[in-house]
Design a protein around this motif. Structure first.
Motif, PDB file in Angstrom:
ATOM      1  N   GLY A  40      61.100  -1.675  40.246  1.00  0.00           N
ATOM      2  CA  GLY A  40      61.847  -2.512  39.315  1.00  0.00           C
ATOM      3  C   GLY A  40      62.673  -1.736  38.315  1.00  0.00           C
ATOM      4  O   GLY A  40      62.819  -2.152  37.168  1.00  0.00           O
ATOM      5  N   ILE A  41      63.223  -0.598  38.745  1.00  0.00           N
ATOM      6  CA  ILE A  41      64.061   0.185  37.837  1.00  0.00           C
ATOM      7  C   ILE A  41      65.509  -0.259  38.003  1.00  0.00           C
ATOM      8  O   ILE A  41      65.968  -0.501  39.125  1.00  0.00           O
ATOM      9  CB  ILE A  41      63.905   1.693  38.143  1.00  0.00           C
ATOM     10  CG1 ILE A  41      62.480   2.117  37.772  1.00  0.00           C
ATOM     11  CG2 ILE A  41      64.920   2.519  37.378  1.00  0.00           C
ATOM     12  CD1 ILE A  41      62.107   3.476  38.224  1.00  0.00           C
ATOM     13  N   GLY A  42      66.213  -0.383  36.897  1.00  0.00           N
ATOM     14  CA  GLY A  42      67.589  -0.895  36.923  1.00  0.00           C
ATOM     15  C   GLY A  42      68.537   0.037  37.657  1.00  0.00           C
ATOM     16  O   GLY A  42      68.297   1.242  37.786  1.00  0.00           O
ATOM     17  N   GLY A  43      69.632  -0.529  38.134  1.00  0.00           N
ATOM     18  CA  GLY A  43      70.586   0.176  38.983  1.00  0.00           C
ATOM     19  C   GLY A  43      71.108   1.482  38.401  1.00  0.00           C
ATOM     20  O   GLY A  43      71.196   2.493  39.096  1.00  0.00           O
ATOM     21  N   ARG A  44      71.430   1.458  37.110  1.00  0.00           N
ATOM     22  CA  ARG A  44      72.032   2.654  36.529  1.00  0.00           C
ATOM     23  C   ARG A  44      71.022   3.796  36.464  1.00  0.00           C
ATOM     24  O   ARG A  44      71.306   4.920  36.853  1.00  0.00           O
ATOM     25  CB  ARG A  44      72.571   2.330  35.138  1.00  0.00           C
ATOM     26  CG  ARG A  44      73.438   3.431  34.575  1.00  0.00           C
ATOM     27  CD  ARG A  44      74.250   2.928  33.404  1.00  0.00           C
ATOM     28  NE  ARG A  44      75.122   1.814  33.783  1.00  0.00           N
ATOM     29  CZ  ARG A  44      75.682   0.991  32.890  1.00  0.00           C
ATOM     30  NH1 ARG A  44      75.441   1.138  31.614  1.00  0.00           N
ATOM     31  NH2 ARG A  44      76.474   0.030  33.292  1.00  0.00           N
ATOM     32  N   ARG A  63      70.321   5.359  39.814  1.00  0.00           N
ATOM     33  CA  ARG A  63      71.357   6.306  40.228  1.00  0.00           C
ATOM     34  C   ARG A  63      71.143   7.659  39.546  1.00  0.00           C
ATOM     35  O   ARG A  63      71.120   8.706  40.195  1.00  0.00           O
ATOM     36  CB  ARG A  63      72.730   5.702  39.880  1.00  0.00           C
ATOM     37  CG  ARG A  63      73.950   6.468  40.290  1.00  0.00           C
ATOM     38  CD  ARG A  63      73.953   6.858  41.738  1.00  0.00           C
ATOM     39  NE  ARG A  63      73.751   5.765  42.674  1.00  0.00           N
ATOM     40  CZ  ARG A  63      74.710   5.265  43.456  1.00  0.00           C
ATOM     41  NH1 ARG A  63      75.920   5.759  43.407  1.00  0.00           N
ATOM     42  NH2 ARG A  63      74.456   4.291  44.292  1.00  0.00           N
ATOM     43  N   VAL A  64      70.907   7.622  38.240  1.00  0.00           N
ATOM     44  CA  VAL A  64      70.727   8.868  37.482  1.00  0.00           C
ATOM     45  C   VAL A  64      69.546   9.665  38.031  1.00  0.00           C
ATOM     46  O   VAL A  64      69.652  10.871  38.297  1.00  0.00           O
ATOM     47  CB  VAL A  64      70.512   8.542  35.980  1.00  0.00           C
ATOM     48  CG1 VAL A  64      70.097   9.784  35.207  1.00  0.00           C
ATOM     49  CG2 VAL A  64      71.767   7.933  35.397  1.00  0.00           C
ATOM     50  N   ARG A  65      68.434   8.954  38.245  1.00  0.00           N
ATOM     51  CA  ARG A  65      67.243   9.677  38.696  1.00  0.00           C
ATOM     52  C   ARG A  65      67.380  10.167  40.125  1.00  0.00           C
ATOM     53  O   ARG A  65      66.906  11.252  40.467  1.00  0.00           O
ATOM     54  CB  ARG A  65      66.012   8.778  38.549  1.00  0.00           C
ATOM     55  CG  ARG A  65      65.476   8.828  37.123  1.00  0.00           C
ATOM     56  CD  ARG A  65      64.519   7.725  36.829  1.00  0.00           C
ATOM     57  NE  ARG A  65      63.284   7.856  37.606  1.00  0.00           N
ATOM     58  CZ  ARG A  65      62.219   7.093  37.385  1.00  0.00           C
ATOM     59  NH1 ARG A  65      62.225   6.199  36.418  1.00  0.00           N
ATOM     60  NH2 ARG A  65      61.148   7.243  38.112  1.00  0.00           N
ATOM     61  N   ALA A  66      68.056   9.392  40.969  1.00  0.00           N
ATOM     62  CA  ALA A  66      68.264   9.828  42.352  1.00  0.00           C
ATOM     63  C   ALA A  66      69.114  11.093  42.374  1.00  0.00           C
ATOM     64  O   ALA A  66      68.821  12.048  43.103  1.00  0.00           O
ATOM     65  CB  ALA A  66      68.931   8.715  43.149  1.00  0.00           C
TER      66      ALA A  66
END
Ligand SMILES: Nc1ncnc2c1ncn2[C@@H]1O[C@H](COP(=O)(O)OP(=O)(O)O)[C@@H](O)[C@H]1O
Ligand SMILES: [Mg+2]
Lengths: 252, 461
Positions: free
Chosen positions: A114-118, A121-124
């Motif tokens: 349930g982590i938000g899209g932004r 992206r940052v963590r990926a």
């Protein structure tokens, strides 16, 4: 308290009246931050042990505690949550989703936490940076080499910052050189303080890890555990059925 | 996994298998569009029938018709009085549920009309009271309705419908102008009557629209300087204002009303074998309140029975039967059309379920991987249900659009008097049904996927 506590764990399959003990009365502790390998010939029960340790499978008998949670009492939903947040898996055949690109594959575990899209992206991107793949973000897995695919899989395993990383024959499908790079990655993860468990049939890979757990016919061969037993004493015929990986120089 | 993510994944999955998804959607598209088309056609028919029903007085209108004495009362024949004006007065006085009554005297045989050097036959010539115009929902276009005074003096006046005007003086389509016949003299069965009024032209909504479009087109042609004259002899080109107009409207347009007394004295008195009292052929009654129809009928019947000493030489006729027939017909049409559309929706649903089952067995490994990285059974379940719902959703939306095309297709094959009416309600219903079917079709595959064993799915290839 150990991170993983196995007590008298057995996994029994029934095939046409015949009883197969894939795991037979295994008792085992693995502590926080340990870097260990599970080694044994093909069919000895390594993968089964890893699946049970990683909450992918449930034991027929015995109890498991992971980070203080009694696994056999947990619901499937709780198990999914544990796999999501506390565990990262790396498989021999990479197991990336072919329809998703590199970033999307790495983002996958975070979708289920349930982590938000932004932030996803940052963590990926950060995880991909750690495996030095920042230049192939939009590629599909099929457009990558085996080593690159495995690095994507490692990034995916890392992205939720899990306590334990399991790798089942992570170099089994790679050539020697790429295998070394992947192993070096795991060593670094261990040095960063993560618990890393390598499953392999190859004694030379097992030699990289400070602790080796040897499995034979579903049982722990106790003499080998805890102490480096010397590569020459292991039976050479043991893993000949599986692809042999070239020797890896143990770390100093 | 959030619902939004699940929908995005579902859309991607559909996009990845465009052709397959399209084929799957086809069932839903057909189901939704046939449901809407069916309901639009039935709605049109219903509207048309109701318009016609209202045109002849609505359900509040009850009619008493004179009839021969029934067989079992034949011995009492000599005591039968027939329907007379005294019955009309009795009903006016004694039946509280009766609003208005108008006596009606039809001329038998129906006399021929002639004027302007032409002859016209119609079947709706009757001597009535002025109130008849209200009961039968008539509106005067030119001139006036005759009055009670005209009736009392038995003046030779009459009011006609546009059908009669068209027959004797020419229709607007033929002459290009709306002829006003008021003031002209018309012979009814040989006796001269002055036309003092004409009713408006009655037609269904649909005919009115068609006529307006036609007029606009002709006006445009005229403005462009094109002559619309057809070479060769003057002829009917298949549309003369009557085409498509249902029987009820045609009949109404062919009405000729004269004062009751005029009809009796001027036209019937010459005939032989008639009793001295003016025998009526029927009475038109408007009741006060349709919800008390039964009470009103009982009142009317009781009063008539008392007055006729139990001889049933009359019969009560309501338009209830007609209204009921409309209802039954509409109900049946809905049911059979709905059944067909429902079956095609069901088939569409089975198609979705089939494709979802195929899709999950193609994606066993994917499901295993998703579970390994932390997807719960519920996540997988939602994903599959959302995917099948998205297919149904897109199919449903497309069905809404194609329903227009389908209706045009059906109408071009079978032109009807009643234009189909697409209602928001039917669209919402069809779309909602497709969504529900999408959800239901996804349940079994979703349950199957959610229950898959992680290890087995990961090993599967
Ligand atoms: N689903 C299963 N049904 C029956 N036997 C199984 C199943 N999975 C594994 N086994 C058996 O359990 C034993 C251990 O398997 P595994 O853990 O995969 O070995 P390894 O990974 O060490 O090669 C093997 O003998 C294998 O045949
Ligand atoms: Mg194995």
């Amino acid at each position: 308290m150990a991170l993983l506590e196995l007590r008298n764990v057995s996994k029994i399959y029934h095939l046409g009246g015949e009883e197969i003990r894939a795991l037979d009365d295994v008792t085992l502790d693995i502590g926080i931050g340990e870097f260990c390998s599970i080694i044994g010939p093909s069919g000895s029960g390594k993968s089964t042990l890893m699946h049970i340790l990683g909450c992918l499978d449930s034991p027929s008998k015995g109890t498991i505690k992971l980070d203080g949670t009694e696994i056999q009492k947990a619901s499937t939903r709780e198990l999914a949550g544990i796999r999501n947040r506390k565990i990262g898996f790396v498989f021999q055949f990479f197991n990336l989703l072919p329809k998703l690109n590199v970033v999307q594959n790495v983002e996958l575990p975070m979708i289920y936490s349930g982590i938000g899209g932004r932030e996803r992206r940052v963590r990926a991107l950060k995880a991909l940076e750690q495996v030095e793949l920042s230049n192939r973000l939009k590629n599909r897995p099929s457009q990558l080499s085996g080593g690159q695919q495995q690095r994507v899989a490692i990034a995916r395993a890392l992205v939720n910052d899990p306590k334990i990383i399991f790798a089942d024959e992570p170099t089994g499908n790679l050539d020697t050189h790429t295998g070394e790079i992947i192993l070096a990655l795991f060593r670094r993860l261990s040095q960063e303080g993560r618990t890393v468990i390598l499953v392999t049939h190859n004694p030379e890979i097992a030699a990289v890890t400070p602790r080796r757990i040897e499995i034979r016919n579903g049982k722990i061969a106790d003499k080998v555990d805890a102490k480096l037993a010397g590569l020459d004493r292991l039976p050479k015929a043991a893993g000949s059925a599986e692809p042999v990986t070239a020797p890896v120089v143990p770390s100093a | 996994m959030s619902l939004f993510n699940a929908i995005v994944v579902g859309l991607k999955e559909i996009w990845a298998h465009k052709f397959r998804s399209l084929l799957t959607m086809l069932g839903i598209i057909l189901g939704v569009s046939s449901l809407i088309a069916m309901s639009a056609l039935v709605e049109g028919m219903e509207r048309g029938s109701r318009e016609a029903l209202i045109a002849v007085g609505g359900v509040e209108k009850v009619r008493i018709e004179a009839q021969p004495v029934p067989v079992e009362q034949r011995n009492l024949r000599d005591f039968a009085t027939g329907v007379t004006l005294s019955d009309v007065y009795a009903l006016q006085r004694s039946a509280p549920e009766v609003l208005t009554v108008s006596p009606e005297m039809r001329l038998e045989p129906q006399p021929t009309l002639s004027a302007n050097g032409k002859v016209y036959r119609t079947w709706n010539i009757a001597g009535v009271w002025p109130v008849q115009a209200q009961i039968m929902e008539h509106t005067i276009e030119h001139g006036r309705m005759f009055t009670a005074y005209d009736d009392e003096l038995a003046r030779s006046v009459c009011v006609i419908g546009t059908g009669v005007r068209d027959g004797l003086f020419g229709s607007p389509e033929e002459t290009g102008q709306d002829i006003n016949p008021v003031g002209q003299t018309m012979n009814i069965g040989g006796s001269p009557f002055t036309i003092i009024g004409m009713f408006q032209h009655y037609e269904s909504e649909q005919d009115r629209k068609i006529r307006e479009v036609r007029l606009a087109e002709e006006a445009q042609k005229r403005a462009l300087g094109l002559t619309n004259r057809v070479s060769g002899p003057k002829r009917s080109r298949g549309w003369n204002g009557n085409r498509g107009g249902s029987f009820a409207f045609r009949m109404k347009n062919n009405t000729v009303y004269l004062p009751l007394n005029s009809a009796w004295i001027k036209l019937r008195s010459g005939q032989t074998n008639l009793p001295p009292e003016p025998r009526l052929s029927e009475m038109e009654i408007k009741i006060r309140d349709i919800s008390k129809l039964d009470l009103a009928l009982t009142e009317i019947r009781n009063i008539m029975m008392v007055r006729h000493r139990g001889i049933e030489d009359f019969t009560l006729r309501t338009q209830e039967d007609w209204a009921e027939q409309i209802n039954t017909f509409i109900h049946n049409a809905r049911l059979s059309g709905g059944l067909i559309a429902g079956i095609s929706l069901l088939v569409g649903g089975i198609g979705i379920m089939n494709i979802m089952l195929a899709s999950i067995s193609e994606r066993i490994r994917e499901i295993g991987i998703r579970k390994a990285v932390g997807a719960g059974g519920l996540d997988i379940f939602t994903q599959i249900v959302v995917e099948s719902t998205v297919i149904a959703f897109v199919g449903g939306l497309t069905g809404l659009v194609t329903s227009y095309g389908l209706i045009h297709l059906i109408v071009s094959f079978t032109p009807t008097d009643n234009a189909p009416i697409i209602t928001i309600g039917s669209m919402a219903f069809a779309f909602g049904a497709s969504l529900i079917i999408g959800v239901l079709a996804g349940l079994i595959p979703a349950l199957k996927a959610a229950r898959m064993n992680v290890i087995q799915s990961l090993r599967y290839d």
